[in-house]
Design a protein around this motif. Structure first.
Motif, PDB file in Angstrom:
ATOM      1  N   SER A  36       0.814  -1.214   0.000  1.00  0.00           N
ATOM      2  CA  SER A  36       0.000   0.000   0.000  1.00  0.00           C
ATOM      3  C   SER A  36       0.846   1.262   0.000  1.00  0.00           C
ATOM      4  CB  SER A  36      -0.932   0.023   1.217  1.00  0.00           C
ATOM      5  OG  SER A  36      -1.806  -1.083   1.216  1.00  0.00           O
ATOM      6  N   LEU A  37       2.022   1.189   0.622  1.00  0.00           N
ATOM      7  CA  LEU A  37       2.917   2.338   0.712  1.00  0.00           C
ATOM      8  C   LEU A  37       4.261   1.997   0.077  1.00  0.00           C
ATOM      9  CD1 LEU A  37       2.334   3.545   4.395  1.00  0.00           C
ATOM     10  CD2 LEU A  37       1.434   4.571   2.306  1.00  0.00           C
ATOM     11  N   PRO A  38       4.977   2.989  -0.437  1.00  0.00           N
ATOM     12  CA  PRO A  38       6.311   2.722  -1.001  1.00  0.00           C
ATOM     13  C   PRO A  38       7.231   2.100   0.039  1.00  0.00           C
ATOM     14  CG  PRO A  38       5.552   4.915  -1.628  1.00  0.00           C
ATOM     15  CD  PRO A  38       4.573   4.400  -0.614  1.00  0.00           C
ATOM     16  N   PHE A  39       8.106   1.219  -0.409  1.00  0.00           N
ATOM     17  CA  PHE A  39       8.986   0.508   0.512  1.00  0.00           C
ATOM     18  C   PHE A  39       9.895   1.452   1.277  1.00  0.00           C
ATOM     19  CE2 PHE A  39       8.131  -3.121  -2.433  1.00  0.00           C
ATOM     20  CZ  PHE A  39       7.588  -3.964  -1.484  1.00  0.00           C
ATOM     21  N   VAL A  40      10.318   2.533   0.649  1.00  0.00           N
ATOM     22  CA  VAL A  40      11.230   3.447   1.340  1.00  0.00           C
ATOM     23  C   VAL A  40      10.545   4.083   2.545  1.00  0.00           C
ATOM     24  CG1 VAL A  40      10.672   5.446  -0.115  1.00  0.00           C
ATOM     25  CG2 VAL A  40      12.914   5.290   1.009  1.00  0.00           C
ATOM     26  N   ARG A  41       9.240   4.353   2.443  1.00  0.00           N
ATOM     27  CA  ARG A  41       8.515   4.915   3.587  1.00  0.00           C
ATOM     28  C   ARG A  41       8.380   3.869   4.695  1.00  0.00           C
ATOM     29  NH1 ARG A  41       3.613   8.826   1.539  1.00  0.00           N
ATOM     30  NH2 ARG A  41       4.586   9.616  -0.348  1.00  0.00           N
ATOM     31  N   LEU A  42       8.074   2.648   4.311  1.00  0.00           N
ATOM     32  CA  LEU A  42       7.945   1.587   5.302  1.00  0.00           C
ATOM     33  C   LEU A  42       9.264   1.372   6.035  1.00  0.00           C
ATOM     34  CD1 LEU A  42       5.849  -0.979   3.232  1.00  0.00           C
ATOM     35  CD2 LEU A  42       5.025   0.569   5.001  1.00  0.00           C
ATOM     36  N   GLN A  43      10.345   1.472   5.305  1.00  0.00           N
ATOM     37  CA  GLN A  43      11.659   1.304   5.917  1.00  0.00           C
ATOM     38  C   GLN A  43      11.903   2.367   6.987  1.00  0.00           C
ATOM     39  OE1 GLN A  43      15.032   1.899   3.254  1.00  0.00           O
ATOM     40  NE2 GLN A  43      16.034   0.107   4.122  1.00  0.00           N
ATOM     41  N   LEU A  44      11.545   3.601   6.705  1.00  0.00           N
ATOM     42  CA  LEU A  44      11.710   4.682   7.676  1.00  0.00           C
ATOM     43  C   LEU A  44      10.827   4.467   8.904  1.00  0.00           C
ATOM     44  CD1 LEU A  44      11.811   7.748   5.246  1.00  0.00           C
ATOM     45  CD2 LEU A  44      13.716   6.840   6.596  1.00  0.00           C
TER      46      LEU A  44
END
Length: 444
Positions: A168-176
């Protein structure tokens, strides 16, 4: 009191808890609409009348107002983002459910709010904790001996909350969003956490490090990914739950398959996963391990081993799953996708195409969108090999969009592979259109 009346009462209770008048909430919703660029917002006076109708049980908030309410209640009166259990946001989601809003719609609203909050940098580890959990975690990090089961429950819910947003969300955001949870687990594991709580902490640490390893891979940081998987493997080895060890090995095998050349290392990890899964309590994890073993064998052109592994996977899939500790980890739809991959490597592309179609039809949850994009891309590859390249290109357009939404690395790799097989038709306009779409969306 029926559900709708209870939902209306919950909306009123939320407003009163903040000591807001109808007018104050109406102005907050109008301001939220302006911030989120919602078109054609009515005046505050009109919104106030609408809110009054909700609280009287005469109407239910529509999609637009569900988003605005969620956005308003996701932030506390002190300006902190709070999405965890016990928060106003969580209570709003419950109220919407009582009002008849489906779980899928509530989930989409939740995702939209998290997306907007990450746009402005507002969603972090603390956002997923319960209101009391934020102080409890701070105390535990300062002195791990003060850790209790409430703190660990909050930490586990945080990792689950980030995991639920995959697709649902970009992986880079999930990583943060996940990184602080990983650091919290490291700090607590290094400290004198009470002995009875160690299994729970280790389970959460394994989940956090495994997910973080996958996210690091997706964002093309292979060095960090290897470190995180090594952490997850060590910690899982300290648990008396072999199915968790198998899960780490499988996730690690998949990223290794796409980040390193050759099959030797992925095969070793998959074989380790199968050994662990055979002694574990999760039949579904065992089914997935055998399915992945079949894919590795297919890539090595070992047809007999493919059939054996797939047979074992279906045997486990068709067994009873009552009480399975990993009940949502694998499904017949996922297994059909593995069957299609095997057919693509050592079998009939037409049969693979149908198996991919069956698999994609079942992968409808937000959490499954990355896997759906992979399956659809492989289905397009099967169409090319069936002699229908233009139809394959049409399907690849939808896969490009899905890959761009999350920034997924594996879908992008599969897309490039399918595009290479379209080279004989590179002068066709429909291939040029696909290339333009790939460049616009993925820069490649």
């Amino acid at each position: 009191m029926d559900d709708r009346t209870a939902g209306a009462s919950a909306l009123k209770r939320l407003r009163n808890r903040r000591a807001w008048s109808l007018s104050v909430l109406a102005h907050a919703l109008v301001d939220a609409g302006r911030e989120l660029h919602v078109p054609h917002m009515p005046t505050a006076a009109s919104v106030q009348r609408t809110v009054s109708r909700w609280e009287a049980g005469k109407a239910v908030p529509d999609d637009r107002y569900q988003l605005l309410l969620a956005y308003v209640y996701a932030t506390t009166h002190c300006g902190q983002v709070s999405l965890g259990a016990g928060s106003d946001f969580a209570e709003l989601c419950d109220a919407l459910g009582l009002l008849g809003v489906g779980a899928g719609q509530v989930g989409e609203t939740r995702t939209a709010v998290i997306r907007h909050l990450t746009d402005r940098g507002g969603a972090s580890l603390l956002a997923f904790l319960t209101p009391g959990g934020q102080q409890g975690l701070a105390g535990a990090l300062a002195d791990p001996s003060r850790t209790d089961d409430v703190v660990l429950g909050d930490l586990a819910a945080t990792v689950d909350g980030v995991n639920a947003q995959v697709g649902s969300l970009p992986f880079v955001r999930l990583q943060l969003m996940l990184s602080p949870a990983v650091e919290a687990c490291r700090t607590l594991l290094a400290g004198p956490v009470p002995e009875p709580l160690l299994p729970q902490l280790r389970s959460t640490a394994v989940a956090a490090s495994t997910l973080a390893g996958r996210l690091a891979f997706e964002t093309r940081d292979d060095t960090a990914s290897r470190v995180l998987y090594a952490e997850a493997t060590r910690t899982a080895g300290e648990l008396s739950e072999p199915w968790r060890q198998a899960g780490v090995h499988m996730s690690h095998a998949l990223v290794t398959l796409y980040s390193q050349d050759g099959l030797e290392r992925p095969r070793a990890l998959v074989d380790a996963a199968v050994r662990a899964a055979r002694t574990g309590d999760s039949v579904l994890v065992r089914a997935r391990a055998h399915a992945l073993q079949a894919e590795i064998a297919a890539r090595a052109n070992l047809d007999r081993q493919v059939q054996t592994a797939l047979g074992l996977a279906w045997y486990d899939m068709e067994a009873t799953h009552a009480g399975d500790p990993s009940s949502s980890s694998f499904s017949p739809g996922h297994l059909r996708g593995f069957e299609g991959v095997c057919q693509l490597w050592v079998g009939d592309p037409a049969r693979a195409h149908d198996q991919f179609a069956e698999s994609a039809a079942t992968l409808t949850a937000p959490r499954e969108q990355v896997q759906r994009a992979i399956v659809r891309t492989d289905q397009a590859l099967a169409r090319i090999r069936m002699g229908s390249p233009q139809e394959a290109a049409e399907l690849l357009h939808t896969c490009v969009t899905a890959a761009a939404t999350t920034g997924g690395r594996v879908p992008a790799i599969r897309l490039r592979r399918a595009r290479r097989e379209l080279r004989p038709w590179r002068r066709e306009d429909w291939v040029a259109d696909l290339d333009d779409h790939l460049m616009d969306a993925l820069g490649a």
